[in-house]
Design a protein around this motif. Structure first.
Motif, PDB file in Angstrom:
ATOM      1  N   ASP A 232       0.823  -1.208   0.000  1.00 42.62           N
ATOM      2  CA  ASP A 232       0.000   0.000   0.000  1.00 42.62           C
ATOM      3  C   ASP A 232       0.858   1.259   0.000  1.00 42.62           C
ATOM      4  OD1 ASP A 232      -2.800   0.026  -0.134  1.00 42.62           O
ATOM      5  OD2 ASP A 232      -2.935  -1.010   1.793  1.00 42.62           O
ATOM      6  N   THR A 233       0.368   2.311  -0.674  1.00 43.78           N
ATOM      7  CA  THR A 233       1.001   3.627  -0.544  1.00 43.78           C
ATOM      8  C   THR A 233       0.188   4.433   0.457  1.00 43.78           C
ATOM      9  OG1 THR A 233      -0.406   4.577  -2.246  1.00 43.78           O
ATOM     10  CG2 THR A 233       1.685   3.596  -2.971  1.00 43.78           C
ATOM     11  N   ALA A 234       0.843   5.444   1.025  1.00 47.73           N
ATOM     12  CA  ALA A 234       0.138   6.297   1.985  1.00 47.73           C
ATOM     13  C   ALA A 234      -1.082   6.931   1.322  1.00 47.73           C
ATOM     14  CB  ALA A 234       1.084   7.363   2.531  1.00 47.73           C
ATOM     15  N   ASP A 235      -0.935   7.373   0.059  1.00 47.02           N
ATOM     16  CA  ASP A 235      -2.066   8.027  -0.616  1.00 47.02           C
ATOM     17  C   ASP A 235      -3.282   7.116  -0.687  1.00 47.02           C
ATOM     18  OD1 ASP A 235      -0.630  10.288  -0.963  1.00 47.02           O
ATOM     19  OD2 ASP A 235      -0.152   9.933  -3.085  1.00 47.02           O
ATOM     20  N   GLY A 236      -3.026   5.843  -0.998  1.00 49.85           N
ATOM     21  CA  GLY A 236      -4.127   4.890  -1.101  1.00 49.85           C
ATOM     22  C   GLY A 236      -4.825   4.697   0.237  1.00 49.85           C
ATOM     23  N   VAL A 237      -4.028   4.570   1.302  1.00 47.29           N
ATOM     24  CA  VAL A 237      -4.610   4.341   2.628  1.00 47.29           C
ATOM     25  C   VAL A 237      -5.398   5.574   3.071  1.00 47.29           C
ATOM     26  CG1 VAL A 237      -4.077   3.889   5.060  1.00 47.29           C
ATOM     27  CG2 VAL A 237      -2.807   2.685   3.267  1.00 47.29           C
ATOM     28  N   VAL A 238      -4.797   6.750   2.837  1.00 40.87           N
ATOM     29  CA  VAL A 238      -5.458   8.000   3.256  1.00 40.87           C
ATOM     30  C   VAL A 238      -6.775   8.182   2.497  1.00 40.87           C
ATOM     31  CG1 VAL A 238      -5.250  10.517   3.208  1.00 40.87           C
ATOM     32  CG2 VAL A 238      -3.350   9.103   4.046  1.00 40.87           C
ATOM     33  N   ASP A 239      -6.790   7.834   1.204  1.00 42.16           N
ATOM     34  CA  ASP A 239      -8.042   7.923   0.441  1.00 42.16           C
ATOM     35  C   ASP A 239      -9.130   7.071   1.093  1.00 42.16           C
ATOM     36  OD1 ASP A 239      -6.988   9.624  -1.382  1.00 42.16           O
ATOM     37  OD2 ASP A 239      -6.696   8.120  -2.973  1.00 42.16           O
ATOM     38  N   ARG A 240      -8.754   5.878   1.554  1.00 45.58           N
ATOM     39  CA  ARG A 240      -9.763   4.980   2.142  1.00 45.58           C
ATOM     40  C   ARG A 240     -10.232   5.521   3.491  1.00 45.58           C
ATOM     41  NH1 ARG A 240      -6.162   1.250  -0.129  1.00 45.58           N
ATOM     42  NH2 ARG A 240      -5.555   0.105   1.747  1.00 45.58           N
ATOM     43  N   ILE A 241      -9.306   6.115   4.254  1.00 49.80           N
ATOM     44  CA  ILE A 241      -9.721   6.710   5.538  1.00 49.80           C
ATOM     45  C   ILE A 241     -10.648   7.897   5.285  1.00 49.80           C
ATOM     46  CG2 ILE A 241      -8.893   8.037   7.533  1.00 49.80           C
ATOM     47  CD1 ILE A 241      -6.363   6.243   7.460  1.00 49.80           C
ATOM     48  N   ARG A 242     -10.291   8.722   4.313  1.00 49.37           N
ATOM     49  CA  ARG A 242     -11.085   9.938   4.067  1.00 49.37           C
ATOM     50  C   ARG A 242     -12.406   9.638   3.364  1.00 49.37           C
ATOM     51  NH1 ARG A 242      -8.792  15.176   5.553  1.00 49.37           N
ATOM     52  NH2 ARG A 242      -6.729  14.764   6.394  1.00 49.37           N
ATOM     53  N   ALA A 243     -12.510   8.444   2.782  1.00 46.03           N
ATOM     54  CA  ALA A 243     -13.814   8.030   2.246  1.00 46.03           C
ATOM     55  C   ALA A 243     -14.794   7.801   3.401  1.00 46.03           C
ATOM     56  CB  ALA A 243     -13.663   6.759   1.413  1.00 46.03           C
ATOM     57  N   ILE A 244     -14.257   7.429   4.551  1.00 43.20           N
ATOM     58  CA  ILE A 244     -15.101   7.220   5.738  1.00 43.20           C
ATOM     59  C   ILE A 244     -15.280   8.525   6.508  1.00 43.20           C
ATOM     60  CG2 ILE A 244     -15.257   6.007   7.963  1.00 43.20           C
ATOM     61  CD1 ILE A 244     -13.503   3.768   6.630  1.00 43.20           C
ATOM     62  N   GLU A 245     -14.195   9.276   6.653  1.00 40.11           N
ATOM     63  CA  GLU A 245     -14.219  10.539   7.404  1.00 40.11           C
ATOM     64  C   GLU A 245     -13.551  11.622   6.548  1.00 40.11           C
ATOM     65  OE1 GLU A 245     -15.106  13.089   9.031  1.00 40.11           O
ATOM     66  OE2 GLU A 245     -15.306  11.940  10.900  1.00 40.11           O
ATOM     67  N   PRO A 246     -14.339  12.301   5.698  1.00 39.64           N
ATOM     68  CA  PRO A 246     -13.760  13.236   4.721  1.00 39.64           C
ATOM     69  C   PRO A 246     -12.874  14.322   5.344  1.00 39.64           C
ATOM     70  CG  PRO A 246     -16.067  12.816   4.215  1.00 39.64           C
ATOM     71  CD  PRO A 246     -15.799  12.156   5.535  1.00 39.64           C
TER      72      PRO A 246
END
Ligand SMILES: [Zn+2]
Length: 360
Positions: A232-246
Motif C-alpha cells: 500500500d502507498t500512503a495516498d491509497g490508505v489515506v483515500d480509504r480513511i477519508r472516504a469514511i471521514e472526509p
C-alpha cells in the motif's frame, strides 16, 4: 505449587512444581484464578529486558488473597482481587503526579524491568501469575467488584493501557479515531472503551481483512474498517480513511509493533489532531517534521497505564462486564501454557484476549 517457568531467552515454558512463595511483612499470597498472557512478554524476553531467570511470567493476575504478612490487615484474606503489576518508587516527581511509568525504579511483577533503579524491588517480586500462587505487595491489590469475573479482572491492565491511550488521544466528544493493529488485544480493548469517551466513529486499521471484519462486532454502530497491505502507498490508505471521514480523524492510536503503518495513516488525521503511539515500534517514522508542523499534529509517545487508569477502567468495566468479557476469546488451563504461547506468537489464530487458569 504448580507453575510455568521460563529458564532462558527462548521462552519455552517449563511446567512443574516450584516452592510456594512466602509473604514478607507487607505482602500477600494470592491464589491465582486467572492470568493474562500476551505475545509482547516473549519479545521482551528475547530482548533481554527480563533480567532474572528462571522466572514465572504473567503480569495480569486475578485471584483470591490466601494469606497475608504480619503488617497487613488480616481482613484482606479471602478477598477477590486483581494485582496491579507496576512497581515504582512512589515518591519521585513522576510517581506523585500520576505518571509512575516514567519512574526510574519502574518494573512490573511477572514481566520486566524498565528503569535503572528497578532491580531491588523487582528481585523481590519478579515471579508472576502463571502459577497457583504468587507473592505481591498488599498495596498492589485492587478489590474486584462482585460482577467482574477473575478472567476479566486479569485483563484490567490491558484495558487500563487502552484507557491511557484514549485519554491522550480524545479531547472532545463526537471524535473520529483511527486505531491501528485493531485486531489485537490493545486494539480491541481500545475500541470497546471508545464510547466512554463519546467517540462517534472508529476507523479500525489492520492487515487481515477477515479478522478486521470480525472486530466490527465490538461496536457495530461506530466501527468502520480500512484494510492495509504491504504494498500500500500512503495516498491509497489515506483515500480509504477519508472516504469514511472526509475531514480526517481527530486522532489516531497506533499499537503497531513493527513496520511503517503509522506513516501510512498519518494523512488521515485532520489539522490539529493527535497521534498516540503505544506500540513500541522500532522502525523510523518517515514523516517530515514540516508536515507535522504544517498540519499542527501532536505526536504523543506513551507506554503503560497508571494506577488511576486501572481503577477508573475497573469501574467502567463493572458497569457492563459482559460487553468487555466478550473480548476474551481464548482460555487455557496452565498445563496448556505452551500451546497458548505458540498460538499467540504464530498469530495463526485470531486471538483478541487470552487468559490462563491455573488448576487447583
Ligand atoms: Zn518514582
Amino acid at each position: 505449587v504448580f507453575a510455568a517457568q521460563v529458564h532462558d531467552k527462548d521462552g519455552s515454558l517449563v511446567l512443574g512444581e516450584v516452592i510456594k512463595p512466602v509473604a514478607g511483612p507487607n505482602d500477600v499470597i494470592v491464589r491465582v484464578e486467572a492470568a493474562g498472557l500476551a505475545p509482547g512478554i516473549f519479545h521482551q524476553l528475547r530482548k533481554g529486558a527480563i533480567p532474572i531467570l528462571p522466572t514465572i511470567l504473567g503480569h495480569e493476575i486475578a485471584g483470591v488473597v490466601e494469606s497475608a504478612g504480619e503488617l497487613v490487615a488480616p481482613e484482606i484474606i479471602g478477598t477477590r482481587v486483581r494485582v496491579h503489576p507496576n512497581l515504582s518508587c512512589g515518591i519521585c516527581e513522576y510517581c506523585t503526579t500520576d505518571r509512575e511509568m516514567m519512574c526510574s525504579a519502574e518494573s512490573m511483577i511477572g514481566h520486566g524491568v524498565f528503569g535503572p533503579r528497578a532491580i531491588p524491588r523487582y528481585t523481590e517480586y519478579h515471579n508472576g501469575g502463571l502459577a497457583e500462587f504468587v507473592k505481591v505487595p498488599a498495596s498492589n491489590l485492587d478489590e474486584l467488584p462482585s460482577n467482574v469475573s477473575f478472567e476479566l479482572g486479569a485483563k484490567v491492565h490491558d484495558f487500563a493501557n487502552a484507557l491511557h491511550a484514549l485519554r491522550l488521544a480524545i479531547h472532545e466528544p463526537g471524535s473520529t479515531v483511527i486505531v491501528t493493529a485493531a485486531t489485537g488485544a490493545m486494539g480491541t480493548a481500545t475500541m470497546a472503551l471508545a464510547r466512554e469517551f463519546g467517540v462517534a466513529r472508529i476507523i479500525a486499521v489492520g492487515r487481515d481483512s477477515e479478522r478486521l471484519a470480525k472486530v466490527v462486532s465490538i461496536d457495530p454502530d461506530r466501527i468502520r474498517v480500512v484494510h492495509i497491505s504491504d504494498d500500500d502507498t500512503a495516498d491509497g490508505v489515506v483515500d480509504r480513511i477519508r472516504a469514511i471521514e472526509p475531514s480526517g480523524a481527530h486522532a489516531a492510536i497506533d499499537f503497531l509493533p513493527a513496520g511503517p503503518g503509522a506513516s501510512l495513516i498519518f494523512g488521515g488525521i485532520r489539522y490539529g489532531g493527535r497521534i498516540v503511539h503505544m506500540g513500541m515500534n522500532p522502525a523510523p517514522f518517515p514523516v517530515p517534521p514540516a508536515r507535522i508542523a504544517y498540519a499542527c499534529i501532536s505526536f504523543i509517545g506513551t507506554r503503560n497505564c497508571t494506577r488511576r487508569d486501572a481503577l477508573d477502567v475497573l469501574s467502567m468495566i463493572a458497569r457492563d462486564p459482559d460487553r468487555f468479557s466478550a473480548l476474551i476469546t481464548h482460555r487455557f488451563p496452565l498445563e496448556d501454557a505452551n500451546t497458548a504461547r505458540a498460538m499467540l506468537e504464530s498469530r495463526t489464530e485470531p486471538i483478541w484476549m487470552s487468559v490462563i487458569s491455573p488448576s487447583h
